[in-house]
Design a protein around this motif. Structure first.
Motif, short mmCIF file in Angstrom:
data_model
loop_
_atom_site.label_atom_id
_atom_site.label_comp_id
_atom_site.label_asym_id
_atom_site.label_seq_id
_atom_site.Cartn_x
_atom_site.Cartn_y
_atom_site.Cartn_z
N GLY B 246 0.78 -1.23 0.00
CA GLY B 246 0.00 0.00 0.00
C GLY B 246 0.81 1.28 0.00
O GLY B 246 0.48 2.22 -0.70
N HIS B 247 1.90 1.30 0.76
CA HIS B 247 2.64 2.56 0.73
C HIS B 247 3.32 2.79 -0.61
O HIS B 247 3.16 3.86 -1.19
N PRO B 248 4.08 1.80 -1.12
CA PRO B 248 4.61 2.01 -2.47
C PRO B 248 3.51 2.39 -3.47
O PRO B 248 3.72 3.21 -4.35
N GLY B 295 5.05 0.49 8.12
CA GLY B 295 4.62 0.45 9.51
C GLY B 295 3.91 1.70 9.98
O GLY B 295 3.22 1.68 11.00
N HIS B 296 4.05 2.83 9.23
CA HIS B 296 3.36 4.03 9.72
C HIS B 296 1.85 3.93 9.56
O HIS B 296 1.13 4.78 10.08
N HIS B 297 1.39 2.91 8.86
CA HIS B 297 -0.05 2.69 8.82
C HIS B 297 -0.52 1.83 9.99
O HIS B 297 -1.69 1.51 10.09
N MET B 298 0.44 1.42 10.83
CA MET B 298 0.12 0.47 11.89
C MET B 298 0.55 0.99 13.25
O MET B 298 0.72 0.23 14.19
CU LIG Z 1 2.28 4.98 3.77
#
Ligand SMILES: [Cu+2]
Ligand code: HEM
Ligand SMILES: [Cu+2]
Lengths: 225, 804
Positions: B246-248, B295-298
């Motif tokens: 998701g982040h990429p 990990g910043h989504h978690m």
């Molecule tokens: Cu992200």
């Protein structure tokens, strides 16, 4: 401030907000200025000497110095914010000795609170000025337990217990909200946090019978408009 | 069909169904993605209408959830990337002086798979849409909590979509790295081509993770495995797998926009881009680091605090390259002669919105602040500033910028400016108030708080201004397409090569291949017949090369069959046991599509399709590697990630399982060891086949391949007996997370072995007819590469399951 957590959040948020707004205004202002200053005014604006043309791939331009300066500046700002963040997160993560432990369970769609004496409720009641430790867990899907005014939240997961802690500063009623989408009733997966004066709380707590449920049991299925 | 060198006129339907020309495919992508934009935009307006006032009842919870889920899925996957790739298709080959992409039929196949995946999504929308958000968190996404067929079809749509993305990435990587105009160094490529190159690399490594995740979801929902329903994996496993992709993904939708801005700025400032090198370097660094920030989504899942700090650090670090990029763009304005034409306005406006999106993203990168902002409207505002502001707005600028090239006509400037002004004002009115509402949870159908009412109302007004303004775009482009002033070949006086040919370019792009000389000057092809907006027709090949084919019926046929096969099998999983007859119908659909698909693949392989390899093209540093080989190697890279994620999921579940069965109890070492021996031997025989093939020894090739085939079958036979024993002992798919991971991981490997067997059978057939020998040894070699990969995967699986 209504709680130590909202104090931590707002303190840090203001730092970010101040620097963020400052940087945005400077950068966007500069950009607007440049766009106006160097806009094409016909003959008044000279043609740049290095104007790109078909038939020649332009030489690279740009000094490493500008890059270095801007990188240093933003690194400084970011380092400042990073420092604040690390301080704040340590405070958020490390509860002092707690006086009251409440277990909260999220389910589709509502919250259950369990007290050390096994009393259960659908509304959370705590004393002010005392360390409250909340153990968060889910019976089914992914939820997130958040106290809106206290500016603190943590996910409620099945198979894992998460912890937050807070000290409420003012007596009153606050909102507990689910902050992770959990299905049809997500919007209405809300309840109240009641903060009492310590003596009032003692009084309330000592009258409870273990296993008793005081507020109405949560209706499974949540309401819908 | 391919013998026919004449490509039908644009008015002919068969041209649009069978074309493989990159410019036609680009136009197909453009039209389809715009359709999805307006569809999903309509859903967004419904959402905003519902939120305009507190306690509104315009939409029910169910409708609201379905609307935002479909809106998010379409905007991120079916609109933004395909929109960017319509330009990538049309413009990138022109920018590097190529005549088409490396694999034109694969390119058409990418488009048709994309279209059919979109159709499957729409079907799901009408039979009971997915409603868990585009992030489809676990375990809400499992059959237990979301027993709707819509989600299965959505998963099927995602599979088709990801296949389309993957083969398209391979195509672009091969094209850009191997087919540049003679003399064009990598650093001399235009910014847009650079951004596409970096984007497709990210796609190649990010999407397999999503494919693995969606596959696990599919088997969970249909076969009853337990990846996402058991606490050992469950919510957090999905989080990791999804956000690793998701982040990429959010950079994937953003980078082409940055690249397009990088090409527009020199054209409208009349100066070379400032700090081009640093921008490219910044993009590369950001692309790499984007795989280390998921990990910043978690942050609030409660994982280790130290890990959270590390992710805070990487997230804040990844903002630095963007800082360099934005500063370089701004520096480019200094002492320039800025022509504020519509594309320039969109490009510069997009930079401004991106700055706001970036600054507000730093807030979310802070683990402490995220303890309040996670899951609120702050997030919604932030990602719209980045994806719509930074991404879509810039790409709309790119549409104005390249419209004259594509149609040969100019759009109406005053309407374009009005469109920009309304969009820019509407946009900020729509999203800025959401920052102020940072307490409000997202994905709620309504709210009672009066404090949030005013900002929500403003946002809804902004939404209608922004949304309706886009109709001006449509109107402008539609009318100008026919009646706009002729654009000429280079209306912006730009220097990149797409402007060195007529507008629109002829089928073969350039009269002669452009050449980049060592002093940076470019020997341009002459512009003959169709200058000034005429529609070129007819066909002429560059001298000395065979005619390039432009038509093939197989891409659309294959995609349609893939659609029906998937549709059949997915629907089958959802037939209530009572409606047996419906089940038979779906089963028939599945098998019919599968069998016809086999024939279509055979037809595809045997079709005479000419895509000449021009030896003079610049391909540093891959000059001496054939196009096909390069493609296969690139594809293997994505396979590595695919299996890597399965293995990672296994390790994750294993780490969360208290009691793991002792060695040699469930998984008998003996079985695994024999199979390891078999596969290693088969790698050896595959090498022998390549050697014989180079020596043109027909008997040798046939014998070694037959031996390989025999070993592969033996491997599968052993596997089947082992599975049967385990099943007998009650160790079924849904027995435990242990059994789930075992069957699915080794099953995915087994499926690859099966694929190898089919390929072997086909190749052996060819060898017996005297093909694939001597000069033509490539096919045997490609099979060898694939087969070694399959063996290496097993080398990892064997110790993981049997020995540790
Ligand atoms: Cu992200
Ligand atoms: C290129 C354009 C756009 C992109 C890429 C985009 C992307 C997204 C995404 C990814 C979501 C999250 C969906 C989810 O939570 O599962 C979302 C939600 C939403 N978007 Fe957009 N969007 C775009 C345009 C718009 C427009 C034009 C509007 C308003 C008219 C809009 C309004 C909303 C709203 C109201 C939500 C729901 C927020 C929530 O309930 O969490 N979006 N969008
Ligand atoms: Cu919820």
């Amino acid at each position: 401030m209504v709680s130590n957590t909202s104090e931590i959040f707002i303190g840090l948020f203001n730092q970010f907000w101040f620097l963020g707004v400052l940087v945005s205004i400077v950068v966007l202002g500069l950009m607007t200025y440049l766009m106006l200053r160097f806009r094409d005014q016909g003959a008044k604006t000279p043609d740049p000497e290095d104007a790109p043309m078909l038939g020649k791939i332009p030489e690279d331009r740009g000094k490493i110095k500008t890059v270095a300066i801007s990188l240093t500046l933003s690194s400084l700002i970011l380092a400042l914010l990073l420092g604040g963040t690390f301080g704040a997160i340590d405070a958020i993560n490390n509860p002092p000795q707690g006086t009251l432990n409440v277990e909260v369970t999220g389910f589709q769609w509502g919250w259950k609170f369990k007290y050390p004496n096994n009393y259960q409720d659908t509304v959370m009641t705590v004393p002010k000025d005392e360390v409250v430790i909340v153990k968060i867990h889910s019976d089914d899907v992914f939820h997130s337990f958040g106290i809106l005014e206290f500016k603190i939240k943590k996910d409620a997961l099945n198979g894992r217990v998460n912890t937050i802690w807070f000290v409420a500063r003012d007596a009153g009623e606050y909102n507990i909200v689910c902050y992770e989408f959990c299905g049809l009733g997500h919007t209405f997966m809300r309840t109240k946090l009641i903060v009492m004066e310590p003596n009032e709380f003692q009084d309330w707590y000592s009258k409870l019978k273990p296993g008793e449920i005081q507020h109405a049991p949560v209706q499974q299925g949540g309401q819908q408009p | 069909m391919s013998e026919d060198h004449q490509i039908p006129p644009t008015s002919s339907i068969s041209r649009w169904l069978f074309t493989t020309n990159h410019k036609d495919v680009g136009i197909l992508y453009l039209v389809t993605s715009l359709y999805f934009l307006f569809l999903s935009g309509t859903l967004a307006l419904l959402l905003r209408t519902q939120l305009a006032v507190p306690n509104n009842t315009f939409l029910s919870s169910a409708a609201y959830n379905q609307a935002f889920t479909t809106h998010g899925l379409i905007m991120v996957l079916w609109f933004l990337s395909p929109f960017a790739f319509s330009f990538a298709n049309y413009i990138v080959p022109l920018q590097i002086g190529a005549r088409d992409l490396a694999f034109p039929r694969i390119n058409a196949l990418s488009y048709w798979l994309y279209l059919f995946s979109g159709i499957m999504l729409l079907v799901s929308f009408f039979v009971g849409p997915a409603d868990g958000g585009w992030t489809v968190y676990a375990p809400l996404n499992t059959a237990r909590y979301s027993p709707n067929i819509g989600l299965n079809l959505t998963a099927g749509a995602l599979v088709l979509f990801i296949v389309s993305i993957t083969i398209s990435s391979v195509n672009f990587i091969t094209t850009i790295l191997k087919m540049r105009a003679p003399g064009m160094k990598l650093m001399q490529m235009p910014m847009f081509t650079w951004s596409i190159l970096i984007t497709v690399f990210m796609m190649l490594y990010a999407f397999p993770s999503f494919l693995a995740g969606v596959s696990m979801l599919m088997v969970d929902r249909t076969l009853g495995t337990m990846y996402f329903s058991a606490p050992e994996g469950g919510s957090l496993l999905w989080d990791h797998v999804f956000w690793f992709f998701g982040h990429p993904e959010v950079y994937i939708v953003l980078f082409p926009a940055i690249g397009a801005v990088g090409d527009m700025i020199p054209s409208f400032t009349r100066r070379p881009l400032y700090g081009r090198k640093y921008i490219i370097l910044g993009l590369i660094i950001a692309a790499v680091v984007s795989f280390m920030v998921w990990g910043h989504h978690m942050f609030v899942t409660g994982y280790d605090p130290l890990v959270a700090k590390i992710f805070t650090l990487t997230t804040i670090a990844v903002s630095l390259p963007f800082d360099v990029i934005v500063v370089a763009f701004i520096e480019s304005l200094v002492r320039a002669k800025i022509k504020l034409k519509t594309p320039a306005l969109f490009a510069l406006g997009s930079i401004m919105l991106f700055i706001i999106g970036g600054v507000t993203g730093v807030f979310l990168g802070s683990v402490a602040i995220d303890h309040h902002l996670r899951g609120t409207y702050w997030v919604v505002a932030h990602f719209h500033y980045v994806m719509v502001g930074g991404g879509a707005v810039a790409l709309i600028g790119a549409l104005y910028y390249w419209f004259p090239k594509i149609t040969g006509r100019m759009y109406k400037e005053s309407l374009g400016k009005l469109h920009f002004a309304l969009s820019f004002i509407g946009f900020n009115l729509l999203y800025f108030p959401m920052f102020i509402n940072y307490d409000m949870p997202r994905r709620v159908v309504t709210y009672a708080e009066q404090a949030w009412a005013f900002n929500n109302f403003l946002a809804t007004i902004g939404a209608f201004v922004f949304g309706l303004a886009q109709l001006l775009l449509l109107y402008n482009l539609f009318t100008s397409m026919r009646s706009g002033a002729p654009a000429g070949s280079n209306p912006w006086n730009a220097f990149t090569l797409e402007w060195a040919t007529t507008s629109p370019p002829p089928d073969y792009n350039f009269e002669e291949t452009p050449r980049v000389n060592s002093d940076g000057t470019v020997s341009l092809p002459k512009l003959t017949s169709f200058a000034n907006g005429g529609t070129p027709s007819g066909y002429s090949a560059p001298h000395g090369l065979p005619h390039q084919s432009h038509l093939s019926p197989f891409p659309i046929i294959l995609s349609a069959l893939a659609f029906f096969a998937l549709f059949g099998i997915v629907s089958l999983t959802f037939i209530p046991s009572a409606s047996f007859s419906a089940g038979i119908v779906y089963l028939w659909i599945f098998f019919a599509a599968l069998i016809m698909g086999g024939f279509a693949i055979y037809g595809f392989a045997r079709e005479k399709f000419v895509a000449p390899e021009d030896e003079t093209l610049e391909g540093w540093p891959f000059k001496n590697i054939g196009r096909m080989k390069m493609g296969i190697w690139t594809f293997m890279a994505s396979e590595v990630i695919f299996f890597g994620v399965f293995i990672g999921a296994f390790l994750f579940i294993r780490a969360g399982t208290a009691e793991w069965p002792a060695i040699d109890t469930i998984f008998k070492i003996q079985h695994g060891a024999i199979n390891t021996f078999i596969l290693l031997t088969s790698s050896f025989t595959a090498v022998m086949a390549v050697v014989f093939s180079k020596k043109s020894s027909k008997g040798g090739v046939a014998a070694s391949l037959a031996l390989t085939l025999f070993l592969a079958l033996w491997f599968l036979y052993n596997k089947a007996t082992e599975w049967q024993e385990l099943f007998h002992e009650g160790f079924t798919l849904s027995a435990s997370p242990i059994s789930s991971t075992y069957y699915i991981t080794t099953g995915a490997h087994g499926a690859h072995v099966l694929g190898g067997i089919v390929a072997l059978a086909v190749i052996i057939g060819g060898v017996l007819k005297g093909r694939y020998l001597g000069h033509d040894h490539g096919t045997v070699e490609y099979f060898g590469i694939y087969w070694h990969f399959v063996d290496i995967v097993w080398i990892f699986l064997f110790p993981l399951f049997y020995l540790l």
